[in-house]
Design an enzyme around this catalytic site. Structure first.
Site, short mmCIF file in Angstrom:
data_model
loop_
_atom_site.label_atom_id
_atom_site.label_comp_id
_atom_site.label_asym_id
_atom_site.label_seq_id
_atom_site.Cartn_x
_atom_site.Cartn_y
_atom_site.Cartn_z
N ASN A 8 31.36 -25.49 -3.92
CA ASN A 8 31.31 -24.03 -3.89
C ASN A 8 30.78 -23.56 -5.24
O ASN A 8 31.51 -23.56 -6.24
CB ASN A 8 32.72 -23.48 -3.63
N LYS A 10 29.98 -20.66 -6.03
CA LYS A 10 30.38 -19.28 -6.31
C LYS A 10 29.14 -18.47 -6.74
O LYS A 10 28.05 -18.75 -6.26
CB LYS A 10 31.52 -19.24 -7.33
N HIS A 95 38.13 -17.28 1.00
CA HIS A 95 38.40 -17.77 -0.36
C HIS A 95 39.27 -16.76 -1.10
O HIS A 95 39.11 -15.54 -0.94
CB HIS A 95 37.08 -17.98 -1.11
N GLU A 97 39.16 -15.65 -3.97
CA GLU A 97 38.41 -14.67 -4.77
C GLU A 97 37.91 -13.53 -3.88
O GLU A 97 37.88 -12.38 -4.32
CB GLU A 97 37.25 -15.38 -5.49
N GLU A 165 43.92 -24.16 -1.55
CA GLU A 165 43.54 -23.89 -2.94
C GLU A 165 44.60 -23.03 -3.60
O GLU A 165 44.58 -21.79 -3.45
CB GLU A 165 42.19 -23.16 -2.99
N GLY A 171 39.95 -22.96 -11.44
CA GLY A 171 39.26 -22.68 -12.70
C GLY A 171 40.15 -22.74 -13.92
O GLY A 171 39.75 -22.29 -14.99
N SER A 210 40.51 -27.01 -9.61
CA SER A 210 40.36 -27.89 -10.78
C SER A 210 40.19 -29.36 -10.40
O SER A 210 40.68 -30.26 -11.11
CB SER A 210 41.54 -27.71 -11.75
P1 13P Z 1 37.47 -24.88 -9.48
O1 13P Z 1 37.09 -26.26 -8.99
O2 13P Z 1 36.49 -24.33 -10.46
O3 13P Z 1 38.89 -24.82 -9.91
O4 13P Z 1 37.34 -23.89 -8.21
C1 13P Z 1 37.96 -24.25 -7.03
C2 13P Z 1 37.48 -23.34 -5.98
O5 13P Z 1 37.80 -22.15 -5.98
C3 13P Z 1 36.61 -23.89 -4.94
O6 13P Z 1 36.45 -23.02 -3.88
#
Ligand code: 13P
Length: 248
Positions: A8, A10, A95, A97, A165, A171, A210
């Site tokens: 992903n 993003k 997601h 976010e 997640e 992150g 992460s």
């Molecule tokens: P990170 O791997 O940067 O923690 O992000 C995970 C994520 O949100 C994947 O969709």
């Protein structure tokens, strides 16, 4: 069950760096064996050009979101038929976010997953608790409610993947313990079996938050962890490939 490793990206990547990243990944794929299915989910602006690079390769293309409607007056949105048309086979929905930035509810996420299914796409449906919810002992209740609200009746083992997640692990470099990951994945597995008796046991459950080359092998060795949804580490083709190579 073949593990699935999904990238992903993003809201990251301009034309040249995105294409270079995919070319590097494809060179690893061509030169080595791998034991997983691989999906790359770039931003919408790069889907068409990356679709061209992936043609004929074993790496699949995915979108990061879709609208619940097939077309219409929804400025700025992208529909599931559009994603299928550009060559996607997958789409991430729900997601955390998007749940936070766009106030997406479970019902909205469920209708997006249904739209993905109707267009022949595999929906990667994301769930996960906040730090406060974990500290309050609410993780399983939160994840259970998200599953009930976000999974449409059309779910089967081919058209749906669940991604767990934990929001506080995204992150941040922090991850739950292996036991904590196992507990939530087993719980999701039970919920899927209860809700979809024919297929629930075969729906893949990814861990995200992460994931990096240094922890991937331990996470992917957990019984009901059937792959990973990778954010930051997927922006480096070598790190993402190392995660793909960590599958048991
Ligand atoms: P990170 O791997 O940067 O923690 O992000 C995970 C994520 O949100 C994947 O969709």
């Amino acid at each position: 069950m073949t593990p699935l490793i999904a990238a992903n990206w993003k809201m990251n990547g301009l034309g040249r760096d995105g294409k270079d990243r995919v070319r590097k990944l494809l060179s690893h794929v061509a030169a080595n064996k791998h034991k997983c299915d691989i999906v790359v989910c770039p931003p919408a602006t790069l889907l068409a050009s990356i679709a061209g690079l992936l043609t004929g390769s074993p790496v699949a293309l995915g979108g990061q979101d879709c609208h619940a409607a097939g077309s219409g007056a929804h400025t700025g949105d992208v529909s599931a038929p559009m994603l299928a048309d550009v060559g996607c086979r997958h789409v991430i929905v729900g997601h955390s976010e998007r749940r936070a930035d766009h106030r997406e509810t479970d019902a909205v996420v469920g209708s997006k997953a249904a739209a993905a299914h109707a267009s022949g796409l595999t929906a990667i449906v994301c769930v996960g608790e906040s730090e406060n919810q974990r500290d309050g002992g609410e993780t399983l209740a939160v994840v259970g409610a998200q599953l009930v609200g976000s999974l449409p009746h059309s779910v089967n083992a081919e058209n749906t993947v669940v991604a767990y997640e934990p929001i506080w692990a995204i992150g941040t470099g922090r991850t739950p313990t292996l036991d904590e990951v196992s507990q939530v994945h087993e719980f999701i597995g039970e919920k899927l079996r209860d809700a979809f008796p024919d297929d629930g046991d075969r729906v893949r459950i990814l861990y995200g938050g992460s994931v990096k080359p240094s922890n991937a092998a331990d996470l992917l060795a957990i019984q009901r962890v059937n792959g990973a949804l990778v954010g930051g580490a997927s922006l480096n083709a070598d790190d993402f490939w190392a995660i793909c190579q960590s599958c048991p």
